[in-house]
Design an enzyme around this catalytic site. Sequence first.
Site, PDB file in Angstrom:
ATOM      1  N   CYS A   1       0.792  -1.237   0.000  1.00 35.71           N
ATOM      2  CA  CYS A   1       0.000   0.000   0.000  1.00 35.71           C
ATOM      3  C   CYS A   1       0.821   1.282   0.000  1.00 35.71           C
ATOM      4  CB  CYS A   1      -0.965   0.002   1.181  1.00 35.71           C
ATOM      5  SG  CYS A   1      -2.307  -1.179   0.953  1.00 35.71           S
ATOM      6  N   GLN A   2       2.036   1.261   0.542  1.00 35.80           N
ATOM      7  CA  GLN A   2       2.821   2.493   0.521  1.00 35.80           C
ATOM      8  C   GLN A   2       3.255   2.775  -0.926  1.00 35.80           C
ATOM      9  OE1 GLN A   2       6.489   2.527   2.807  1.00 35.80           O
ATOM     10  NE2 GLN A   2       6.297   4.706   3.241  1.00 35.80           N
TER      11      GLN A   2
ATOM     12  N   GLY B   1      12.538  -4.469  -0.879  1.00 29.80           N
ATOM     13  CA  GLY B   1      13.340  -5.344  -0.033  1.00 29.80           C
ATOM     14  C   GLY B   1      12.527  -5.739   1.188  1.00 29.80           C
TER      15      GLY B   1
ATOM     16  N   GLU C   1       7.497  -2.230   6.203  1.00 30.29           N
ATOM     17  CA  GLU C   1       7.372  -2.250   7.660  1.00 30.29           C
ATOM     18  C   GLU C   1       5.940  -2.426   8.154  1.00 30.29           C
ATOM     19  OE1 GLU C   1       8.191   0.276   5.678  1.00 30.29           O
ATOM     20  OE2 GLU C   1       7.528   2.221   6.421  1.00 30.29           O
ATOM     21  N   ASN C   2       5.128  -3.247   7.515  1.00 27.13           N
ATOM     22  CA  ASN C   2       3.754  -3.405   7.964  1.00 27.13           C
ATOM     23  C   ASN C   2       3.753  -3.811   9.439  1.00 27.13           C
ATOM     24  OD1 ASN C   2       2.692  -2.791   5.383  1.00 27.13           O
ATOM     25  ND2 ASN C   2       3.291  -4.842   4.713  1.00 27.13           N
TER      26      ASN C   2
ATOM     27  N   HIS D   1      16.161  -2.740   9.556  1.00 24.49           N
ATOM     28  CA  HIS D   1      15.544  -1.537   9.016  1.00 24.49           C
ATOM     29  C   HIS D   1      14.025  -1.543   9.265  1.00 24.49           C
ATOM     30  CE1 HIS D   1      15.121   1.848   6.154  1.00 24.49           C
ATOM     31  NE2 HIS D   1      13.950   1.269   5.898  1.00 24.49           N
ATOM     32  N   GLU D   2      13.378  -2.630   8.873  1.00 27.97           N
ATOM     33  CA  GLU D   2      11.914  -2.670   9.025  1.00 27.97           C
ATOM     34  C   GLU D   2      11.516  -2.661  10.500  1.00 27.97           C
ATOM     35  OE1 GLU D   2      10.787  -1.841   6.376  1.00 27.97           O
ATOM     36  OE2 GLU D   2      12.343  -2.569   5.008  1.00 27.97           O
TER      37      GLU D   2
ATOM     38  N   HIS E   1      11.502   0.817  11.881  1.00 26.61           N
ATOM     39  CA  HIS E   1      10.282   1.565  11.562  1.00 26.61           C
ATOM     40  C   HIS E   1       9.206   1.420  12.649  1.00 26.61           C
ATOM     41  CE1 HIS E   1      10.706   3.409   7.636  1.00 26.61           C
ATOM     42  NE2 HIS E   1      11.096   2.282   7.050  1.00 26.61           N
TER      43      HIS E   1
ATOM     44  N   GLU F   1      12.142   7.635   6.604  1.00 26.57           N
ATOM     45  CA  GLU F   1      13.249   6.797   6.126  1.00 26.57           C
ATOM     46  C   GLU F   1      14.621   7.236   6.635  1.00 26.57           C
ATOM     47  OE1 GLU F   1      12.660   3.970   5.046  1.00 26.57           O
ATOM     48  OE2 GLU F   1      10.575   4.140   4.394  1.00 26.57           O
TER      49      GLU F   1
ATOM     50  N   ASP G   1       6.008   7.189  -6.441  1.00 22.99           N
ATOM     51  CA  ASP G   1       6.759   6.043  -6.980  1.00 22.99           C
ATOM     52  C   ASP G   1       7.803   6.476  -8.005  1.00 22.99           C
ATOM     53  OD1 ASP G   1       5.352   4.237  -5.431  1.00 22.99           O
ATOM     54  OD2 ASP G   1       3.863   3.810  -6.985  1.00 22.99           O
TER      55      ASP G   1
ATOM     56  N   TYR H   1      16.548   8.597   2.556  1.00 21.48           N
ATOM     57  CA  TYR H   1      17.241   7.633   3.417  1.00 21.48           C
ATOM     58  C   TYR H   1      18.618   8.156   3.818  1.00 21.48           C
ATOM     59  CZ  TYR H   1      13.930   4.024   1.737  1.00 21.48           C
ATOM     60  OH  TYR H   1      12.812   3.299   1.441  1.00 21.48           O
TER      61      TYR H   1
ATOM     62  N   ARG I   1      11.863  -7.296  -7.613  1.00 28.74           N
ATOM     63  CA  ARG I   1      12.261  -6.248  -6.664  1.00 28.74           C
ATOM     64  C   ARG I   1      12.773  -5.055  -7.459  1.00 28.74           C
ATOM     65  NH1 ARG I   1      16.802  -6.968  -1.835  1.00 28.74           N
ATOM     66  NH2 ARG I   1      16.635  -4.846  -1.027  1.00 28.74           N
ATOM     67  N   MET I   2      12.170  -3.888  -7.220  1.00 29.04           N
ATOM     68  CA  MET I   2      12.471  -2.721  -8.070  1.00 29.04           C
ATOM     69  C   MET I   2      13.916  -2.263  -7.943  1.00 29.04           C
ATOM     70  SD  MET I   2       8.984  -0.551  -8.104  1.00 29.04           S
ATOM     71  CE  MET I   2       8.818  -0.344  -6.355  1.00 29.04           C
ATOM     72  N   LYS I   3      14.546  -2.569  -6.807  1.00 27.10           N
ATOM     73  CA  LYS I   3      15.959  -2.213  -6.640  1.00 27.10           C
ATOM     74  C   LYS I   3      16.812  -2.892  -7.719  1.00 27.10           C
ATOM     75  CE  LYS I   3      19.534  -2.143  -3.119  1.00 27.10           C
ATOM     76  NZ  LYS I   3      20.005  -2.768  -1.872  1.00 27.10           N
TER      77      LYS I   3
HETATM   78  N1  BES Z   1       8.981   1.712   3.637  1.00 27.29           N
HETATM   79  C1  BES Z   1      10.033   1.243   2.814  1.00 27.29           C
HETATM   80  C2  BES Z   1       9.546   0.696   1.494  1.00 27.29           C
HETATM   81  C3  BES Z   1       8.731   1.653   0.670  1.00 27.29           C
HETATM   82  C4  BES Z   1       9.070   2.990   0.586  1.00 27.29           C
HETATM   83  C5  BES Z   1       7.652   1.212  -0.027  1.00 27.29           C
HETATM   84  C6  BES Z   1       8.298   3.856  -0.189  1.00 27.29           C
HETATM   85  C7  BES Z   1       6.893   2.071  -0.782  1.00 27.29           C
HETATM   86  C8  BES Z   1       7.219   3.406  -0.871  1.00 27.29           C
HETATM   87  C9  BES Z   1      10.888   0.197   3.514  1.00 27.29           C
HETATM   88  O1  BES Z   1      11.024   0.415   4.870  1.00 27.29           O
HETATM   89  C10 BES Z   1      12.261   0.263   2.932  1.00 27.29           C
HETATM   90  O2  BES Z   1      12.865   1.283   3.047  1.00 27.29           O
HETATM   91  N2  BES Z   1      12.732  -0.815   2.318  1.00 27.29           N
HETATM   92  C11 BES Z   1      14.059  -0.902   1.774  1.00 27.29           C
HETATM   93  C12 BES Z   1      14.900  -1.745   2.721  1.00 27.29           C
HETATM   94  C13 BES Z   1      16.296  -1.289   2.929  1.00 27.29           C
HETATM   95  C14 BES Z   1      16.496   0.164   3.130  1.00 27.29           C
HETATM   96  C15 BES Z   1      16.974  -2.099   4.004  1.00 27.29           C
HETATM   97  C16 BES Z   1      13.990  -1.564   0.408  1.00 27.29           C
HETATM   98  O3  BES Z   1      12.938  -2.069   0.045  1.00 27.29           O
HETATM   99  O4  BES Z   1      14.980  -1.568  -0.309  1.00 27.29           O
HETATM  100 ZN    ZN Z   2      12.205   2.109   5.271  1.00 30.28          ZN
END
Ligand code: BES
Ligand code: ZN
Length: 618
Positions: free
Chosen positions: A135-136, A283, A286-287, A310-311, A314, A333, A390, A398, A567-569
């Site tokens: 949802c985020q 990745g 933080e639900n 990290h999660e 949060h 973040e 997005d 971050y 994974r978008m990363k």
């Molecule tokens: N809350 C974020 C993921 C997110 C951010 C989803 C913005 C949608 C919109 C989550 O806590 C996060 O930062 N995930 C990182 C993990 C990493 C920093 C360890 C990720 O997904 O890469």
């Molecule tokens: Zn985060």
Amino acid sequence: MAPIDPHSFSDSTHPLATHSSFSFYFDFSSSTIHASALLSFPPPPYTCPFISLDTRSLSVHSVLDPTTLTPLPFSRDDYDDPIKGRKLTITLPVNSASSFSILITYSTSPSSSALQWLSPPQTFNKHLPFVYTQCQSIHARSVFPCQDTPAARLRYSARLNVPRQLSAVMAAAHLGRRPPLPNESAGACDDALWCAEDRAVEEFSMEQPIPPYLFAFAVGEIGSREVGPRTRVYAELAPAVLEAAAREFAGTEEMIRQGERLFGPYEWGRFDLLVLPPSFPYGGMENPRMVFLTPTVIKGDASGAQVVAHELAHSWTGNLITNKTNEDFWLNEGFTTYAERRIVEIVQGEERAALNIGIGWRGLNEEMERFKDNMEFTKLKTKQEGVDPDDVYSQVPYEKGFQFLWRIERQIGRPAFDEFLKKYIAAFKFQSIDTETFLSFLKANVVGIEKEIDLDVWIHGTGIPPDAFEPVSTIYTKIVSLAKEFKLGRMPREDEVAEWQGQEWELYLENLPKTMEASQVVALNARYRLSESKDWEVKVAFLQLATSSGCREFFGEVEKTLKEVGRMKYLRPLYTALVQGPGKEEAKILAKRIFAEACDGYHPIAQGVVESILSKNL
Ligand code: BES
Ligand code: ZN
């Protein structure tokens, strides 16, 4: 009338819902949820007799006053905003003197952006379907009509009616599983095949008020393993996956304890983990009570613990204190990245924490390059009117956020900063705040700070402030200098990399120039087989370098990777390298073909992000 969030139709004159009661009927055959939402509001008086709710891809069937079952007038904008979606305006029953509720029946659509529906062949066991939410930042509105702004907080209860072979999990307390009641068998839908014996109802309740972006569930063939006194790991039911996950996350309880020591009590009861299918677009997410994770963090070397740290962090910064709108996203973040590294420093040592800071530092510098024509998004406080969160998701909130807090820590010393953090969390827990509120709290509690640090430059300035800090540590410095030497032609020797794990390689690769001589890249791979690494970070960093350097021999591996994960990363850099690299037409055609073939397997959010990379570059 004043909008309270550039990404929401909510207005300052409207009352905010404080509770919602959901009933969801999952129809996997049509990838649709038939639903009702009973939204409760605080008692009048209101300055405005109606509310505007955010919706996207929802069909609204009826809006009723639940006590009388009389219809309430509602209207929907014809206009579907590409970012905000469609406004649903409802006239409130003003005559009610006490708190009141409205009952909305509606259905989601297969294109609802928060939901990924996986067909059986797309799952691990291949015989049952799976669905989950993300949802985020602004996708909750595609699951339920809501005031989809983090400025709002609500409690909820939920009944999920699912096929009997499946189970449901939520980022909420699980109350139980039972057969459907006779009145539930009517269902909210006309599914002719509907049969009560084939269904089960799972009930949940979320007692703490949460912003809508933290709403989350998953339905599928899900199993679990005990990991600690308040932690279980959930995943698709496959003993090997569950065992590996339980091993990877064995240190979770220790991290929760350290978190509590640093930031105050853990307020959410349980801290469970859900490992999703490989298409999960982040990745981790933080639900509350149940963090969602990509399976790519399970590597067998405990480095997945960093994402969990990290999660987990949060739970204090983000879930307890929430950014008021996405313009203050760094409050979520940046604080969490700082808190994550404090936890990592304790459980994995200072060298590991410094390595993470170094990877972040590299990432921050690269974002400056990415945003060089759009410096707004190198600020901590950003303007996001007309901007899709997005599209501008980046390392800036971050890593610049981290750097800012680290700067304050260096200024006042760690003991004082730790005390400040605890006080800050206790003061604002369960509230949504903006950057200005944080700054006044900082100035009130750290007297004279604005004379020592140029707060305005940090918050409103573009780029990296001059008093940001590159970490120093033996390993970090060694890796950066080895990367410099490779630019000049010297490859690291075997004995120099013997101890390297994934993160060391990641840092090394990320410190190389964006493009190199193809022959150098090939030679590096011939010696260290990075293109075959089991560590996704390493493999993707290498494939990105190889693609940007025009090495066509790795296209096969790039294609395989883009089809295995969502994974978008990983998707972002690989698709970008293909369409912007020197591969010219061939690489662009390849990118288009891979996306056409892989896109069904991506989450809708990832589909959108890749589409925008392709459309900007083709
Ligand atoms: N809350 C974020 C993921 C997110 C951010 C989803 C913005 C949608 C919109 C989550 O806590 C996060 O930062 N995930 C990182 C993990 C990493 C920093 C360890 C990720 O997904 O890469
Ligand atoms: Zn985060």
